[in-house]
Design a protein around this motif. Structure first.
Motif, short mmCIF file in Angstrom:
data_model
loop_
_atom_site.label_atom_id
_atom_site.label_comp_id
_atom_site.label_asym_id
_atom_site.label_seq_id
_atom_site.Cartn_x
_atom_site.Cartn_y
_atom_site.Cartn_z
N SER A 98 1.04 -1.10 0.24
CA SER A 98 0.03 0.22 0.09
C SER A 98 1.09 1.17 0.06
CB SER A 98 -1.18 0.04 1.27
OG SER A 98 0.03 -0.04 2.35
N GLY A 99 0.25 2.33 -0.11
CA GLY A 99 0.42 3.67 -0.01
C GLY A 99 1.83 3.71 -1.28
N ARG A 100 2.73 5.13 -0.89
CA ARG A 100 3.12 5.52 -1.69
C ARG A 100 4.09 4.57 -2.67
NH1 ARG A 100 8.33 6.68 -2.18
NH2 ARG A 100 8.96 6.20 0.13
N ARG A 101 4.93 3.61 -2.39
CA ARG A 101 5.53 2.52 -2.51
C ARG A 101 4.53 1.99 -4.10
NH1 ARG A 101 9.70 -0.65 1.26
NH2 ARG A 101 10.31 -1.39 -1.14
N ALA A 102 3.82 1.21 -3.28
CA ALA A 102 2.81 0.52 -4.15
C ALA A 102 2.32 1.16 -5.79
CB ALA A 102 1.74 0.07 -3.05
N GLY A 103 2.11 2.61 -4.99
CA GLY A 103 1.76 3.38 -6.25
C GLY A 103 2.83 3.76 -7.16
N GLU A 104 3.64 3.80 -7.03
CA GLU A 104 5.45 3.87 -7.85
C GLU A 104 5.53 3.09 -8.71
OE1 GLU A 104 8.47 5.03 -4.93
OE2 GLU A 104 7.64 7.23 -4.20
N ALA A 105 5.19 1.85 -7.46
CA ALA A 105 5.16 0.31 -9.03
C ALA A 105 4.03 0.19 -9.44
CB ALA A 105 5.05 -0.51 -7.35
N LEU A 106 3.24 0.66 -9.43
CA LEU A 106 2.17 0.30 -10.26
C LEU A 106 2.31 1.12 -11.38
CD1 LEU A 106 -0.95 -0.33 -11.15
CD2 LEU A 106 -1.73 1.10 -10.17
N LEU A 107 3.11 2.50 -11.52
CA LEU A 107 3.56 3.68 -12.61
C LEU A 107 4.47 2.95 -13.55
CD1 LEU A 107 3.34 6.84 -10.77
CD2 LEU A 107 1.59 5.72 -12.60
N SER A 115 -8.42 -2.59 -15.79
CA SER A 115 -7.36 -1.16 -15.73
C SER A 115 -6.22 -2.49 -15.11
CB SER A 115 -7.29 -0.77 -14.57
OG SER A 115 -7.32 -0.90 -13.08
N CYS A 116 -5.03 -1.58 -15.43
CA CYS A 116 -3.17 -2.79 -14.86
C CYS A 116 -3.53 -2.49 -13.35
CB CYS A 116 -2.90 -1.68 -15.26
SG CYS A 116 -0.74 -3.04 -15.15
N SER A 117 -2.58 -4.20 -12.52
CA SER A 117 -2.49 -3.59 -11.95
C SER A 117 -1.20 -4.74 -11.83
CB SER A 117 -3.24 -4.45 -10.76
OG SER A 117 -3.88 -6.18 -11.04
N VAL A 118 -0.49 -4.27 -9.99
CA VAL A 118 0.51 -5.40 -10.47
C VAL A 118 0.59 -7.00 -9.75
CG1 VAL A 118 2.89 -5.03 -8.88
CG2 VAL A 118 1.49 -3.25 -9.57
N GLN A 119 1.01 -7.74 -10.66
CA GLN A 119 0.56 -8.65 -10.15
C GLN A 119 1.90 -9.19 -9.54
OE1 GLN A 119 -1.99 -11.44 -9.87
NE2 GLN A 119 0.04 -12.76 -9.51
N HIS A 120 2.16 -10.16 -8.59
CA HIS A 120 3.46 -10.85 -8.07
C HIS A 120 3.95 -11.98 -8.80
CE1 HIS A 120 2.73 -7.52 -4.96
NE2 HIS A 120 3.95 -7.49 -4.86
N SER A 174 4.28 -15.46 -5.10
CA SER A 174 3.22 -14.55 -4.45
C SER A 174 4.54 -14.05 -3.36
CB SER A 174 2.89 -15.93 -3.50
OG SER A 174 2.87 -16.48 -2.59
N ARG A 175 3.67 -13.22 -2.80
CA ARG A 175 3.11 -12.19 -1.15
C ARG A 175 4.07 -13.73 -0.42
NH1 ARG A 175 0.13 -8.22 -0.61
NH2 ARG A 175 1.45 -7.24 0.94
N LYS A 176 2.88 -14.39 -0.17
CA LYS A 176 2.39 -14.58 0.61
C LYS A 176 3.73 -15.88 0.46
CE LYS A 176 -1.13 -18.43 2.44
NZ LYS A 176 -2.15 -19.10 2.08
N LEU A 177 4.33 -16.89 -0.31
CA LEU A 177 4.67 -18.22 -0.15
C LEU A 177 6.43 -16.64 0.09
CD1 LEU A 177 3.74 -20.19 -2.90
CD2 LEU A 177 3.48 -20.03 -0.47
N TYR A 178 6.49 -15.67 -0.76
CA TYR A 178 7.84 -15.32 -0.95
C TYR A 178 7.85 -13.60 -0.51
CZ TYR A 178 7.89 -18.98 -4.19
OH TYR A 178 8.37 -20.30 -4.53
N PRO A 179 7.64 -13.20 0.85
CA PRO A 179 7.17 -12.15 1.75
C PRO A 179 8.79 -11.11 0.63
CG PRO A 179 7.72 -13.49 3.24
CD PRO A 179 7.03 -14.95 1.83
N HIS A 180 9.70 -11.68 1.03
CA HIS A 180 11.05 -10.97 0.70
C HIS A 180 10.84 -10.52 -0.67
CE1 HIS A 180 11.88 -15.21 -0.83
NE2 HIS A 180 13.08 -14.49 -1.49
N LEU A 181 10.51 -10.97 -1.83
CA LEU A 181 10.06 -10.48 -3.35
C LEU A 181 8.86 -8.90 -3.15
CD1 LEU A 181 10.99 -13.23 -4.84
CD2 LEU A 181 12.72 -11.92 -4.62
N THR A 182 8.02 -8.57 -1.93
CA THR A 182 7.41 -7.82 -2.23
C THR A 182 7.81 -6.97 -3.31
OG1 THR A 182 5.90 -8.67 -0.54
CG2 THR A 182 5.30 -6.74 -1.27
N TRP A 183 8.26 -6.27 -2.68
CA TRP A 183 9.00 -4.92 -3.53
C TRP A 183 10.56 -5.06 -4.38
CZ3 TRP A 183 5.82 -1.41 -2.48
CH2 TRP A 183 5.11 -1.36 -2.00
N GLU A 184 10.62 -5.92 -5.15
CA GLU A 184 11.44 -7.01 -5.64
C GLU A 184 10.86 -6.51 -7.34
OE1 GLU A 184 14.29 -7.35 -7.98
OE2 GLU A 184 14.61 -7.28 -6.27
#
Length: 95
Positions: free
Chosen positions: A7-16, A47-52, A55-65
């Motif tokens: 969520s927040g700014r980082r998620a918005g920047e990731a979507l952009l 609309s476009c969304s960010v698909q991991h 998965s964030r559940k199985l690989y939480p360390h890759l959430t922001w990768e």
């Protein structure tokens, strides 16, 4: 390990970032393989969304990768649900 918030700014920047690359490379939805209209915005279901990819559940360390992000329709992303692993980029050693 807990799953980092998406969520927040980082998620918005990731979507952009994902939208810009998707538009530039004409990338389809990673889930349904259909085209994405990158001019649509949230909360439009197509609309476009960010698909991991992993998965964030199985690989939480890759959430922001960024290498773990691909474009997906918002509706496809919601339907996939949390914890779904698309299995992309998995090597034979991971099986």
């Amino acid at each position: 390990m807990s799953i980092p918030a998406w969520s927040g700014r980082r998620a918005g920047e990731a979507l952009l970032k994902v939208k810009a690359e998707g538009r530039r490379k004409d990338k389809p939805c990673i889930i349904c393989k259909q085209g994405i209209d990158y001019s649509l915005t949230y909360p439009h279901e197509q609309s476009c969304s960010v698909q991991h990819v992993k998965s964030r559940k199985l690989y939480p360390h890759l959430t922001w990768e960024p290498s773990n992000w691909e474009p997906a329709h918002l509706s496809c992303n919601k339907a996939a649900g949390p914890g779904e692993d698309l299995g992309m980029g998995v090597t034979s050693e991971d099986w």
